[in-house]
Motif scaffolding. Structure first.
Motif, mmCIF file in Angstrom:
data_model
loop_
_atom_site.group_PDB
_atom_site.id
_atom_site.type_symbol
_atom_site.label_atom_id
_atom_site.label_comp_id
_atom_site.label_asym_id
_atom_site.label_seq_id
_atom_site.Cartn_x
_atom_site.Cartn_y
_atom_site.Cartn_z
ATOM 1 N N ILE A 92 0.848 -1.198 0.000
ATOM 2 C CA ILE A 92 0.000 0.000 0.000
ATOM 3 C C ILE A 92 0.878 1.241 0.000
ATOM 4 N N ILE A 93 0.491 2.207 -0.815
ATOM 5 C CA ILE A 93 1.059 3.556 -0.720
ATOM 6 C C ILE A 93 -0.087 4.502 -0.385
ATOM 7 N N GLY A 94 0.025 5.216 0.721
ATOM 8 C CA GLY A 94 -0.958 6.213 1.097
ATOM 9 C C GLY A 94 -0.430 7.594 0.752
ATOM 10 N N ILE A 95 -1.188 8.326 -0.065
ATOM 11 C CA ILE A 95 -0.778 9.660 -0.496
ATOM 12 C C ILE A 95 -1.598 10.700 0.258
ATOM 13 N N ILE A 169 6.871 -1.331 9.904
ATOM 14 C CA ILE A 169 8.057 -2.141 10.158
ATOM 15 C C ILE A 169 7.887 -3.582 9.669
ATOM 16 N N ARG A 170 6.643 -4.017 9.424
ATOM 17 C CA ARG A 170 6.414 -5.402 9.018
ATOM 18 C C ARG A 170 5.820 -5.514 7.622
ATOM 19 N N TYR A 171 4.850 -4.666 7.311
ATOM 20 C CA TYR A 171 4.162 -4.734 6.029
ATOM 21 C C TYR A 171 4.757 -3.727 5.054
ATOM 22 N N LYS A 172 4.528 -3.969 3.754
ATOM 23 C CA LYS A 172 5.070 -3.080 2.734
ATOM 24 C C LYS A 172 4.102 -1.910 2.529
ATOM 25 N N LYS A 185 6.301 17.421 -14.098
ATOM 26 C CA LYS A 185 7.114 16.275 -14.514
ATOM 27 C C LYS A 185 7.428 15.437 -13.283
ATOM 28 N N LEU A 186 7.200 14.132 -13.384
ATOM 29 C CA LEU A 186 7.449 13.238 -12.261
ATOM 30 C C LEU A 186 8.924 13.267 -11.869
ATOM 31 N N LYS A 187 9.179 13.460 -10.587
ATOM 32 C CA LYS A 187 10.545 13.486 -10.100
ATOM 33 C C LYS A 187 11.104 12.071 -9.995
ATOM 34 N N ASN A 188 12.391 11.913 -10.305
ATOM 35 C CA ASN A 188 13.025 10.601 -10.202
ATOM 36 C C ASN A 188 12.934 10.045 -8.784
ATOM 37 N N PHE A 189 13.030 10.944 -7.802
ATOM 38 C CA PHE A 189 12.927 10.521 -6.400
ATOM 39 C C PHE A 189 11.591 9.829 -6.149
ATOM 40 N N ASP A 190 10.507 10.444 -6.617
ATOM 41 C CA ASP A 190 9.170 9.867 -6.440
ATOM 42 C C ASP A 190 9.000 8.598 -7.273
ATOM 43 N N LYS A 191 9.488 8.630 -8.487
ATOM 44 C CA LYS A 191 9.394 7.453 -9.365
ATOM 45 C C LYS A 191 10.048 6.246 -8.716
ATOM 46 N N ASN A 192 11.248 6.433 -8.207
ATOM 47 C CA ASN A 192 11.977 5.321 -7.598
ATOM 48 C C ASN A 192 11.298 4.835 -6.310
ATOM 49 N N LEU A 193 10.735 5.786 -5.560
ATOM 50 C CA LEU A 193 10.072 5.427 -4.311
ATOM 51 C C LEU A 193 8.804 4.625 -4.569
ATOM 52 N N ILE A 194 7.998 5.067 -5.521
ATOM 53 C CA ILE A 194 6.764 4.364 -5.851
ATOM 54 C C ILE A 194 7.063 2.966 -6.369
ATOM 55 N N LYS A 195 8.023 2.865 -7.283
ATOM 56 C CA LYS A 195 8.364 1.563 -7.849
ATOM 57 C C LYS A 195 8.939 0.616 -6.792
ATOM 58 N N LYS A 196 9.656 1.163 -5.837
ATOM 59 C CA LYS A 196 10.220 0.334 -4.768
ATOM 60 C C LYS A 196 9.110 -0.361 -3.976
ATOM 61 N N TYR A 197 8.024 0.366 -3.712
ATOM 62 C CA TYR A 197 6.958 -0.203 -2.881
ATOM 63 C C TYR A 197 5.936 -0.989 -3.681
ATOM 64 N N LEU A 198 5.814 -0.712 -4.976
ATOM 65 C CA LEU A 198 4.857 -1.454 -5.790
ATOM 66 C C LEU A 198 5.490 -2.621 -6.552
ATOM 67 N N SER A 199 6.801 -2.791 -6.397
ATOM 68 C CA SER A 199 7.483 -3.874 -7.126
ATOM 69 C C SER A 199 7.196 -5.229 -6.477
#
Length: 199
Positions: A92-95, A169-172, A185-199
């Motif tokens: 889950i990503i909460g925005i 600490i336990r769940y993604k 324009k999507l920032k690389n920082f955000d792109k990498n963060l989102i992909k890290k949690y949705l991968s």
């Protein structure tokens, strides 16, 4: 492509007591550009569990916008989604409001904060290390390290110590108190963060 469920606002429109789901169209567009298939979640479903089983999402985004403490259909759906995600190990990503919803679910507290609507803040903490990262800010409810929910870990905060990001600490599960979709324009920082949690 991986299917990502995105929650929506639930609002009464006009004088005819018509309730509508709605969302900033930039968010599903962003998720699609990152290589995922966005699935918008209707608020008024007969069986949310059956819907999730049929879609079989690889991630869930609790979107921003609206009052995180208003106990409407969206509130109950998002709480149920969190429970399903725990049982089925779905990231889950909460925005913004979605991050607030995660914090409240795990027993955290919210309070009104100043200078976080239409502002930019430099963030500090383990998420950014020595990076110079500034994020947008569109929320009037916030929380601090001492009011984070159980088993939530502080990742980033603003100069006034308002939490800007956390993880479980336990769940993604990731919470971010800014809107990646609102940049031209999507920032690389955000792109990498989102992909890290949705991968």
């Amino acid at each position: 492509m991986k299917k990502i469920i995105i929650t929506q606002r639930y609002e009464k429109i006009g004088a005819f007591r018509e309730y509508r789901d709605n969302i900033d169209s930039r968010l599903p567009s962003l998720i699609n550009k990152l290589g995922y298939t966005p699935i918008l979640l209707p608020n008024n479903l007969d069986n949310l569990t059956k819907f999730i089983k049929k879609i079989s999402p690889k991630g869930i985004i609790l979107s921003g916008g609206g009052n995180p403490l208003k106990k409407d259909l969206r509130y109950y759906n998002e709480n149920k989604l969190i429970k399903i995600s725990i049982n089925k190990n779905i990231p889950i990503i909460g925005i913004c409001r979605g991050a607030q919803a995660l914090n409240v679910f795990f027993g955290g507290k919210l309070k009104k904060v100043k200078n976080h609507v239409r502002k930019k803040h430099k963030i500090f903490g383990p998420l950014v290390r020595n990076l110079d990262i500034k994020v947008n800010s569109y929320h009037d409810y916030g929380f601090f390290k001492k009011t984070l929910g159980k088993n939530l870990e502080l990742l980033a905060y603003s100069s006034d110590r308002v939490v800007k990001s956390f993880s479980h600490i336990r769940y993604k599960f990731l919470g971010i108190m800014w809107h990646p979709e609102r940049y031209k324009k999507l920032k690389n920082f955000d792109k990498n963060l989102i992909k890290k949690y949705l991968s």
